[in-house]
Design an enzyme around this catalytic site. Structure first.
Site, short mmCIF file in Angstrom:
data_model
loop_
_atom_site.label_atom_id
_atom_site.label_comp_id
_atom_site.label_asym_id
_atom_site.label_seq_id
_atom_site.Cartn_x
_atom_site.Cartn_y
_atom_site.Cartn_z
N THR A 240 -38.13 -29.50 -50.93
CA THR A 240 -36.77 -28.64 -49.73
C THR A 240 -38.06 -28.46 -48.40
OG1 THR A 240 -36.29 -27.11 -51.45
CG2 THR A 240 -35.25 -26.99 -49.76
N VAL A 241 -39.15 -27.90 -49.14
CA VAL A 241 -40.21 -27.80 -47.44
C VAL A 241 -40.55 -29.23 -47.44
CG1 VAL A 241 -42.27 -26.76 -46.85
CG2 VAL A 241 -40.32 -25.87 -48.22
N GLY B 228 -43.42 -16.77 -45.99
CA GLY B 228 -42.22 -17.88 -45.85
C GLY B 228 -42.10 -18.19 -44.35
N ILE C 77 -42.04 -16.46 -41.94
CA ILE C 77 -42.81 -15.44 -41.05
C ILE C 77 -44.51 -14.75 -40.76
CG2 ILE C 77 -42.92 -12.63 -40.60
CD1 ILE C 77 -40.78 -12.63 -43.23
N GLY D 37 -27.13 -21.12 -56.20
CA GLY D 37 -28.67 -21.10 -56.12
C GLY D 37 -29.82 -19.76 -55.50
N LYS E 82 -48.07 -13.39 -52.97
CA LYS E 82 -47.95 -12.73 -51.73
C LYS E 82 -48.67 -12.00 -51.38
CE LYS E 82 -43.41 -15.15 -51.36
NZ LYS E 82 -42.15 -14.86 -51.58
#
Lengths: 439, 439
Positions: free
Chosen positions: A13-14, A133, A135, A186, A204
């Site tokens: 996806t990324v 992500g 930010i 999802g 994180k």
């Protein structure tokens, strides 16, 4: 003009988002920054995605074709996990390549080793996408807030759990029900452990605390508790008392060491973090000079995460394209601050007990709390409609975690108690700005 | 290690903060970044502040002593205004020095000229502190969001007006009363024009739009309307309809050109910007890839602004200290996008009329609005307690600004109308994310 050559490993996806953004902005980067970004090599398990992206001609299933390609300046690692990601970093460094990565699991545990290797090889690691992500918090901590001592980094750093808690709050539903629906839609993985048990947020906050406090905080240093035990009742009771329940990742740079933890947290319903709903993330950063700041945005998703990856690529490319040397990775973890044990935490607590519906239970439980040094600020008692039990809610004054833990054990030993159904910490938000300058 | 030498011009509130932060962090910067920051020269009108800061030995009242000092790498300009700030920039560039500045008035109008000069001299301008005080938005737009086309930059960029509007909302007081109190408490200047008439916010949005959209937006391009005309009644009525009134600076990158404006704005009471209260600032940035982000913090004040200045200094120093060339200022304004005239704006409006208390006024005013093409969604009528007038509130559907302006003139011409007391735009927040990728 010399082109800046990219190798990308991982076309999920990324990865797909990254390829798309780089292709889309290519001419704009040439015109406005004088940077000619070229994707030279791409690697994934199978070539389906490469076909779709129109880059089948540069595709390989062997990551070493990327890390050893002499023309490549920057390797983008987007496969996640520890292996072969570690080997990809190591081989890229050995070949003099910078690495941009979104791999929070790896960096949360092994950034020290990898940063040292990068430094020795004169290259950099960039990991904006690994923390929140889209930010830009890593860059903000590393550069923009350099004039500050960072006092607190805290916030909502996992979209899945925030989505679940938001829907539980809005619809009065239970955890299991919302999780199942989130999986169907999802928003949650088939195996939701990394998210709902807090491990993703722990990685994180470990990365952000390491960078912000310039000390090593490992994922394993983070006290971690997920949201499986938060019930619709807790959320409803919290609301009655003027609170919201959020899964917060909190790191505080205190005189006694780094207080770092992930757990369901009650915060005032009027606080800005309380209004962050759905899958959005928000990170509070308090610096002694700048005071309170907050950064809000999408913490996951293809394009938001790709935005962070491309931002990192461009900051490296800006130097490479202009023939300037990139400053090698430095090891900013020199402070060696101690990590505070969770047992040392002083905070307020919300306690929900399921008790037998009989006289004397209130007196009995109150005595246990008093004996264990827990002082009570509010009590609420509700008769359950269809059982012979009552729900007893206690809100405490500030107490010590180890005392609260002893009280929990003592409460559970009482005959009249069916269950200590929830204990949720009430965060002392005021403490986040302790040590900031007056203005 | 070579020291990085700083000259500072302007030792007011922010200048004092900058000197303090640089002194305080000196050893930390050496240890963690290998950067030895030295304040070599300081200039101000009188030496009082320099005495207090312990830097009287490097003090001069002549700014040319700073700009021409051969040892200095970076000049920090903190005097504000156009002159001699322009000459300071020019002379610093001529001597090969980078300039860090918080001068929004100057940069909002003349950044193109100054950027060109800097570029010709191979040096940089850094202006994080000129846009949103301590909040790192400039750096985010320039670097971290490089993977995006920026679609919208919008928010609360003036602390004084947000403080005034917040207190009006909380206490039900009028503008004049709160302004006087804000002046007494130091939240507003003796001459409050730059703040309350929107010019300060206009400078900031001009700078941010120029950087974010890579086109030139001059302060004079910004439609600007202040908050003097916002009344306690408007705020109360807004609340009844589910809105808050904020002074927003808005820049949208639309297919028809840049829509850029500063005016009192109604936004849904549930929107994150509605909960930004007191002197705090918050800037929404929407990128096509990252989606919606928000950056919140102190937009003014000694240490928050100093934090931004020192962040800029450190990003230059990082290169200088390590003997790496700083990439010279590039001119990022190549897009040459047209500016959309305010008359072309399509939005919803709130209209407050003070009318005579007699039958037929509602029909009469409604007809004028219909004739001018303004379609109405809500009407509210209130009899004033101690006068012979009524308050008529209209909320409109989306209308064109030029039609609304014609309607205002036509309404004012009616005999039964005492005053068109307020017209406030209701912002179409949904439009801010138009053009973002699906995720």
């Amino acid at each position: 003009m010399r082109s800046v050559n990219i190798g990308i490993i991982g076309l999920g996806t990324v990865g797909g988002g990254v390829v798309h953004l780089i292709q889309r902005h290519h001419d704009d980067y040439v015109e406005h920054y004088g940077i000619d970004l070229q994707i030279k090599r791409a690697c994934s398990r199978s070539d389906g995605e490469a076909q779709k992206l129109g880059i089948a001609d540069i595709f390989s299933t062997n990551w070493q074709d990327v890390t050893s390609d002499e023309s490549i300046d920057i390797v983008i690692e987007l496969i996640g996990g520890e292996h072969p990601a570690t080997e990809i970093f190591e081989d890229a460094f050995a070949h003099g390549k910078h690495v941009v990565s979104a791999n929070k699991a790896l960096l949360g545990r092994h950034v020290e080793h990898l940063a040292k290797l990068a430094s020795e090889n004169g290259v950099q690691i960039k990991c904006e996408a690994a923390a929140a992500g889209g930010i830009p918090v890593v860059s903000t901590l590393e550069h923009d807030l350099a004039g500050n001592e960072i006092l607190t980094i805290a916030g909502i750093m996992n979209g899945t759990t925030n989505y679940i808690l938001s829907r539980m709050a809005q619809e009065g539903l239970g955890f299991d029900e919302v999780l199942a629906d989130a999986q169907r839609l999802g928003y949650a993985e088939a195996d939701p452990t990394a998210d709902v048990d807090g491990f993703d947020a722990a990685s994180k906050i470990a990365i952000l605390a390491s960078i912000g406090f310039r000390t090593r905080v490992n994922t394993d240093d983070v006290y971690t508790q997920g949201i499986r035990n938060v019930s619709a009742t807790d959320i409803e009771m919290a609301r009655e008392f003027g609170y919201a329940i959020k899964l917060l990742a909190i790191a505080r740079n205190t005189p006694q060491g780094v207080d770092v933890r992930v757990h369901p947290t009650m915060i005032p319903a009027t606080h800005q973090l309380a209004s962050v709903s759905g899958a959005m993330n928000a990170v509070f950063v308090v610096g002694d000079a700048v005071g309170e700041t907050m950064f809000y945005g999408a913490g996951a998703g293809s394009y938001p995460t790709a935005s962070a990856v491309v931002g990192d690529v461009m900051s490296l490319a800006d130097h490479i394209a202009h023939g300037k040397e990139v400053i090698p990775e430095s090891e900013p973890f020199g402070h060696n601050l101690p990590i505070r044990a969770i047992e040392e935490l002083h905070t307020r607590y919300y306690i929900r007990l399921t008790v037998e519906d009989k006289l004397g239970v209130l007196a009995e439980t109150t005595k246990v709390l008093a004996d264990d040094g827990i002082s009570i600020s509010h009590i609420s008692q509700t008769k359950s409609e269809d059982t012979d039990t009552c729900t007893l809610i206690y809100m405490t004054h500030t107490a010590k975690e180890s005392d609260m833990e002893k009280a929990r054990i003592d409460l559970e030993a009482l005959d009249s108690i069916r269950a200590v159904s929830s204990i949720i910490r009430i965060e002392d938000i005021e403490a986040w700005t302790e040590g900031a300058f007056d203005n």
